[in-house]
Design a protein around this motif. Structure first.
Motif, PDB file in Angstrom:
ATOM      1  N   THR A  99       0.813  -1.216   0.000  1.00  0.00           N
ATOM      2  CA  THR A  99       0.000   0.000   0.000  1.00  0.00           C
ATOM      3  C   THR A  99       0.851   1.273   0.000  1.00  0.00           C
ATOM      4  O   THR A  99       0.311   2.367   0.183  1.00  0.00           O
ATOM      5  CB  THR A  99      -0.920   0.013   1.238  1.00  0.00           C
ATOM      6  N   THR A 100       2.142   1.148  -0.242  1.00  0.00           N
ATOM      7  CA  THR A 100       3.051   2.293  -0.132  1.00  0.00           C
ATOM      8  C   THR A 100       2.618   3.467  -0.996  1.00  0.00           C
ATOM      9  O   THR A 100       2.558   4.605  -0.544  1.00  0.00           O
ATOM     10  CB  THR A 100       4.481   1.873  -0.508  1.00  0.00           C
ATOM     11  N   SER A 101       2.322   3.205  -2.255  1.00  0.00           N
ATOM     12  CA  SER A 101       1.932   4.296  -3.176  1.00  0.00           C
ATOM     13  C   SER A 101       0.503   4.136  -3.657  1.00  0.00           C
ATOM     14  O   SER A 101       0.142   4.619  -4.728  1.00  0.00           O
ATOM     15  CB  SER A 101       2.888   4.324  -4.370  1.00  0.00           C
ATOM     16  N   LEU A 102      -0.313   3.462  -2.851  1.00  0.00           N
ATOM     17  CA  LEU A 102      -1.678   3.163  -3.272  1.00  0.00           C
ATOM     18  C   LEU A 102      -2.559   4.409  -3.303  1.00  0.00           C
ATOM     19  O   LEU A 102      -3.380   4.584  -4.209  1.00  0.00           O
ATOM     20  CB  LEU A 102      -2.286   2.112  -2.335  1.00  0.00           C
ATOM     21  N   PHE A 103      -2.371   5.295  -2.333  1.00  0.00           N
ATOM     22  CA  PHE A 103      -3.256   6.447  -2.205  1.00  0.00           C
ATOM     23  C   PHE A 103      -2.514   7.738  -2.539  1.00  0.00           C
ATOM     24  O   PHE A 103      -1.331   7.892  -2.184  1.00  0.00           O
ATOM     25  CB  PHE A 103      -3.833   6.514  -0.794  1.00  0.00           C
TER      26      PHE A 103
ATOM     27  N   THR B   1     -10.860  -0.843 -11.688  1.00  0.00           N
ATOM     28  CA  THR B   1     -12.031  -0.465 -10.890  1.00  0.00           C
ATOM     29  C   THR B   1     -11.640   0.281  -9.620  1.00  0.00           C
ATOM     30  O   THR B   1     -12.224   1.320  -9.273  1.00  0.00           O
ATOM     31  CB  THR B   1     -12.839  -1.723 -10.525  1.00  0.00           C
ATOM     32  N   PHE B   2     -10.648  -0.232  -8.917  1.00  0.00           N
ATOM     33  CA  PHE B   2     -10.305   0.357  -7.618  1.00  0.00           C
ATOM     34  C   PHE B   2      -9.485   1.634  -7.780  1.00  0.00           C
ATOM     35  O   PHE B   2      -9.553   2.525  -6.927  1.00  0.00           O
ATOM     36  CB  PHE B   2      -9.592  -0.675  -6.763  1.00  0.00           C
ATOM     37  N   SER B   3      -8.743   1.743  -8.865  1.00  0.00           N
ATOM     38  CA  SER B   3      -8.074   3.016  -9.160  1.00  0.00           C
ATOM     39  C   SER B   3      -9.111   4.108  -9.376  1.00  0.00           C
ATOM     40  O   SER B   3      -8.939   5.252  -8.923  1.00  0.00           O
ATOM     41  CB  SER B   3      -7.192   2.869 -10.403  1.00  0.00           C
ATOM     42  N   PHE B   4     -10.184   3.759 -10.074  1.00  0.00           N
ATOM     43  CA  PHE B   4     -11.284   4.702 -10.296  1.00  0.00           C
ATOM     44  C   PHE B   4     -11.919   5.113  -8.967  1.00  0.00           C
ATOM     45  O   PHE B   4     -12.165   6.300  -8.716  1.00  0.00           O
ATOM     46  CB  PHE B   4     -12.326   4.057 -11.212  1.00  0.00           C
ATOM     47  N   ILE B   5     -12.163   4.140  -8.089  1.00  0.00           N
ATOM     48  CA  ILE B   5     -12.787   4.446  -6.797  1.00  0.00           C
ATOM     49  C   ILE B   5     -11.878   5.329  -5.953  1.00  0.00           C
ATOM     50  O   ILE B   5     -12.336   6.299  -5.328  1.00  0.00           O
ATOM     51  CB  ILE B   5     -13.129   3.140  -6.057  1.00  0.00           C
ATOM     52  N   ILE B   6     -10.591   5.012  -5.925  1.00  0.00           N
ATOM     53  CA  ILE B   6      -9.650   5.824  -5.145  1.00  0.00           C
ATOM     54  C   ILE B   6      -9.621   7.260  -5.662  1.00  0.00           C
ATOM     55  O   ILE B   6      -9.642   8.224  -4.882  1.00  0.00           O
ATOM     56  CB  ILE B   6      -8.239   5.200  -5.188  1.00  0.00           C
TER      57      ILE B   6
END
Length: 673
Positions: A212-216, A451-456
Motif C-alpha cells: 500500500t506504499t503508493s496506493l493512495f 475499478t479500484f483506481s477509479f474508486i480511489i
C-alpha cells in the motif's frame, strides 16, 4: 388497529414492533388483484388469473420490440447467436493440423492426469494439464471448446450434458479459452483455475500481501472529521435482486427437484404438478411480473412516500435483474430485455433518481465481465451491455449525458453527486466475483480492471471537496468469504479504511437475497471492537423469493448533513400465502424497525445513528443474548417460515463472526456453524 393487525396475519415479533415503533407508513398494504396493464403499452399475451402477461416490450435504446419467443414459457430458446470471442491464434494452422494438434494435446493431458503420468498430487497434475491447454489455446483457440467437452466427457468429470452446457463455445468455452491463453497457468493464476474446477485439485489460494506504499494519492488526514448532522431526514429506498422471470409458467411445478422451478415442461411423462405455481410466485422460483409489480405498488403506502407512486429522496438498486436460467437459455437479448423491462417498471412507480448497479446475473455469459486491458476486441467484448444500461439510465433521467458516458467506459460504474450533495460511487463487482473466470488472468494484480483506481480517484476528490460518499455494489466483499476472490476484497478493505469514516458514510450490497449487514474496521480488521468500527455494509433483501425466502425491500431515514442512517425499515410479503390468494393480490407488510429491534437491547442512544459502532455493539450483545441472534436470523430470511433456525452456539458464533467480516480473509477465518 390491534384486531386488524392480527387478522392480517402479522407475526408476534412484527406485532410487538407495531406497538412500539412509529411506522413510516401503513402497517400493511393489500395489493389489488387487477394487473396494472398501463405499465406497458401493448401485450402479446394479456394478464389473466391463470397466465403471466407477455408485454410487447419496446427497447428505447436499441429501437426494437423484443419477440414473443424470447420469453414465451413454451418456446424458451436453448441456443443464441451472440458473438463468440477468441484470442488471436499464434499460427495460421489448417483445420486438419489443428485437429491433429487437439488430439495430441488431449492424449498428453490424459497421460498427465493418469496414475502413470509421473506426477504426484492433483494440484501438480492440474497445473501440468493447464500448460498443455495454454499452448492449444494460443495455437488453435477456436478448437479449444470442443476439446474441453471431449476431455470432460472422456474423464467423466461431470455428466455429458453438463460438459456440453458448460464448455460449449457460446457458453463458457470461449471464455475459458481466453483464460488459458492469457493466464500464468504455472503461477498463482493456475492455482485459482484448478481450485475453481475442483477444490480437490488445488487448495484455495490465500490473500496475497498488498503493498500500500503508493496506493493512495495522499495520506489519511490526522484530524479528519465528519460533517455535522443537519437534523433533516429524508427517506431512501433500497431495492435489490429483482430477478424478473418473464418465462414463469403459472400452474407448473413449483416444487421441482432442480434449484429453479415454475417452468413449462413439454415432456409427455410430465405428471400433474404436486405444487402448482401460484400466480404471484413461489419459494423456488424467481419473480413473475405479478409479484414484481405488486411489490412496486406497495412501496409508496408502506414507506409513507406516496400512494399510487412512491417519491423517496432517491433509490438505490444493488443489482441482479435477470432470472436464474441455465446458461444455454441465456442470451444478450434476454439480458437486455430484463434491463429494459425492470428499469421501465421502476420508472413507472418510483419518482426521483434511481442509482443502479449491475449484478453477476446481468451479463452474458452469466457473471462474466472482461477488463479493457485484454488485447484487441476482447477488451470491448462486453461493451454492448455497458452501453445499453448507461443509455437506459440516461433515458430514464437517472444519469445525465456525462455520467452515462462515464458508466459506459467504466464497466457500468459511475460517480455522481445527487441533489442533496451526497456522492454515490458504484462498482461492478464481477471483477472480484469468483465465477467470473476472466478474473483468473493476472491474479497477482488485485485491480486488473482499474475499478479500484477509479474508486480511489473519486474518493480522493470527494475528500478534497469535503463530500460524503455512499458506495454501491452487488457481490458483497465479505460475510463468509465464499463469493469473491481474496485479493480484490483486501484492496477494497484498505480503501474503506483509508477513507472512513470521514468520507465514506455507508456501503451497500445485494446478491445473497437476505437481510444482512457487515462491519468494516480499521487496520484491516486486526482488532474488531467498537473503537475500531468504521463503516457499515448494508446487504439489501431481495424482491425474488428464491430460495425459500419472502419477498422484500428496505427503506432508510438519512440525515442530509452526514448521510448517516438513523432508521432502517424492512418490508416483506409472505410467499407461503400466495396459494390462498383469490380475490386480492398479496399483502406486503411492515416487518421491523432496525432501531426498535436492537437498540433497546444494547442501550443505543435514540439520537445516535445506526453506524458501524451500533452494529458492532449489536454483535457484542448477541454474544450474551442469544434471543438477539434468533431475531437477526428471522429477519435475515425476511420472516420466511422456511428459514433454518440458528439456535446452536456454533451457528451464533459463526453469524456474529460473519457480521464482523468485510473481506474474504476475515470471513474464511470464521468458525463454521
Amino acid at each position: 388497529m390491534t384486531l386488524n393487525l392480527l387478522a392480517a396475519g402479522v407475526s408476534i415479533i412484527t406485532f410487538f414492533t407495531y406497538v412500539h415503533a412509529q411506522l413510516p407508513g401503513l402497517p400493511y398494504f393489500v395489493v389489488p388483484s387487477a394487473f396494472p396493464t398501463s405499465v406497458f403499452s401493448s401485450y402479446y399475451v394479456k394478464p389473466a388469473p391463470t397466465v403471466e402477461p407477455q408485454p410487447a416490450l419496446q427497447d428505447p435504446i436499441l429501437n426494437i420490440t423484443y419477440p414473443l419467443n424470447l420469453t414465451d414459457p413454451t418456446t424458451i430458446p436453448t441456443a443464441d447467436n451472440d458473438p463468440v470471442y477468441y484470442p488471436k491464434a499464434a499460427a495460421n494452422l489448417t483445420n486438419a493440423t489443428s485437429e491433429a494438434f487437439v488430439q495430441l494435446a488431449l492424449d498428453d493431458i490424459k497421460s498427465i492426469i493418469s496414475e502413470q503420468g509421473g506426477l504426484v498430487g492433483n494440484c501438480s497434475k492440474c497445473i501440468a494439464a493447464l500448460t498443455v491447454g495454454k499452448l492449444l489455446a494460443q495455437t488453435a483457440p477456436s478448437f479449444v471448446p470442443d476439446a474441453m467437452i471431449s476431455l470432460c466427457e472422456s474423464t467423466e468429470f461431470t455428466s455429458n450434458s453438463s460438459c456440453k452446457a458448460t464448455y460449449a463455445a457460446g457458453s463458457y468455452g470461449a471464455i475459458w479459452t481466453q483464460v488459458l491463453a492469457f493466464a500464468d497457468v504455472t503461477g498463482l493464476d493456475g492455482r485459482y483455475i484448478c481450485n475453481s474446477l475442483s477444490s480437490t485439485f488445488c487448495s484455495a489460494p490465500t490473500t496475497s500481501l498488498l503493498n500500500t506504499t503508493s496506493l493512495f494519492p495522499k495520506p489519511k488526514p490526522c484530524n479528519a472529521t465528519t460533517p455535522k448532522r443537519s437534523g433533516k431526514r429524508v427517506k431512501v429506498l433500497h431495492l435489490s435482486d429483482f430477478h424478473l422471470d418473464p418465462r414463469y409458467a403459472v400452474a407448473s411445478e413449483a416444487n421441482c427437484s432442480s434449484s429453479f422451478c415454475c417452468r413449462y415442461s413439454s415432456s409427455p411423462a410430465q405428471l400433474e404438478p404436486v405444487f402448482p405455481a401460484p400466480l404471484y410466485g413461489a419459494y423456488k422460483c424467481d419473480t413473475p411480473y405479478y409479484l414484481g409489480l405488486a411489490a412496486l405498488q406497495s412501496i409508496g403506502s408502506l414507506t409513507g412516500t406516496g400512494t399510487d407512486q412512491s417519491s423517496p429522496a432517491w433509490t438505490i438498486y444493488t443489482g441482479d435483474l435477470v432470472s436464474h436460467d441455465s446458461q444455454n437459455q441465456l442470451s444478450r437479448p434476454y439480458v437486455e430485455y430484463a434491463e429494459t423491462s425492470i428499469y421501465e417498471m421502476l420508472k413507472s412507480y418510483i419518482n426521483g433518481p434511481v442509482f443502479p448497479v449491475l449484478g453477476n446475473h446481468d451479463s452474458n455469459p452469466e457473471a462474466i465481465d472482461g477488463p479493457h486491458s485484454l488485447p484487441g476486441p476482447l477488451g470491448k467484448q462486453f461493451s454492448w451491455n455497458y452501453d445499453h444500461v448507461s443509455a437506459l439510465w440516461q433515458h430514464n433521467g437517472w444519469l445525465n449525458e456525462t455520467e452515462a458516458q462515464q458508466a459506459a467506459i467504466h464497466y457500468a460504474a459511475y460517480s455522481v453527486k445527487n441533489q442533496y450533495g451526497l456522492r454515490i460511487i458504484t462498482l461492478n463487482t464481477d471483477f472480484w466475483y469468483k465465477y467470473n473466470y476472466l478474473n483468473f488472468i493476472n491474479t497477482t494484480d488485485p485491480d486488473v480492471s482499474g475499478t479500484f483506481s477509479f474508486i480511489i480517484k473519486e474518493l480522493q476528490a470527494a475528500e478534497d471537496a469535503g463530500e460524503r460518499v455512499w458506495i454501491l455494489g452487488h457481490v458483497l466483499s465479505g460475510w463468509d468469504g465464499s463469493n469473491p476472490l481474496p485479493n480484490p476484497t483486501d484492496l477494497f478493505y484498505q480503501i474503506i479504511d483509508r477513507y472512513s469514516p470521514h468520507v465514506i458514510a455507508n456501503v451497500f450490497w445485494g446478491h445473497t437475497h437476505e437481510d444482512q449487514v457487515m462491519i468494516y474496521y480499521s487496520d484491516n480488521g486486526t482488532v474488531r471492537s467498537s473503537d475500531t468500527a468504521l463503516t457499515s455494509g448494508w446487504i439489501g433483501p431481495s424482491v425474488t423469493p428464491l430460495t425459500n425466502l419472502n419477498s422484500g425491500y428496505r427503506m432508510y431515514e438519512v440525515d442530509t448533513g452526514t448521510f448517516d442512517i438513523y432508521e432502517a425499515y424492512t418490508f416483506y410479503s409472505d410467499v407461503n400465502s400466495y396459494t390462498l390468494l383469490n380475490e386480492t393480490g398479496p399483502t406486503f407488510r411492515f416487518e421491523y424497525s432496525t432501531r426498535e429491534a436492537y437498540g433497546d437491547a444494547m442501550g443505543w442512544p435514540t439520537s445516535a445513528p445506526l453506524n458501524a459502532t451500533f452494529w458492532h455493539g449489536l454483535t457484542e450483545a448477541m454474544e450474551t443474548n442469544r434471543s438477539l441472534v434468533s431475531t437477526f436470523n428471522t429477519y435475515q430470511g425476511k420472516s420466511s417460515l422456511r428459514s433454518p433456525n440458528c439456535t446452536s452456539d456454533a451457528c451464533a458464533e459463526a453469524k456474529i463472526c460473519y457480521m464482523r467480516s468485510g473481506s474474504v480473509a476475515l470471513g474464511r477465518a470464521c468458525p463454521q456453524g
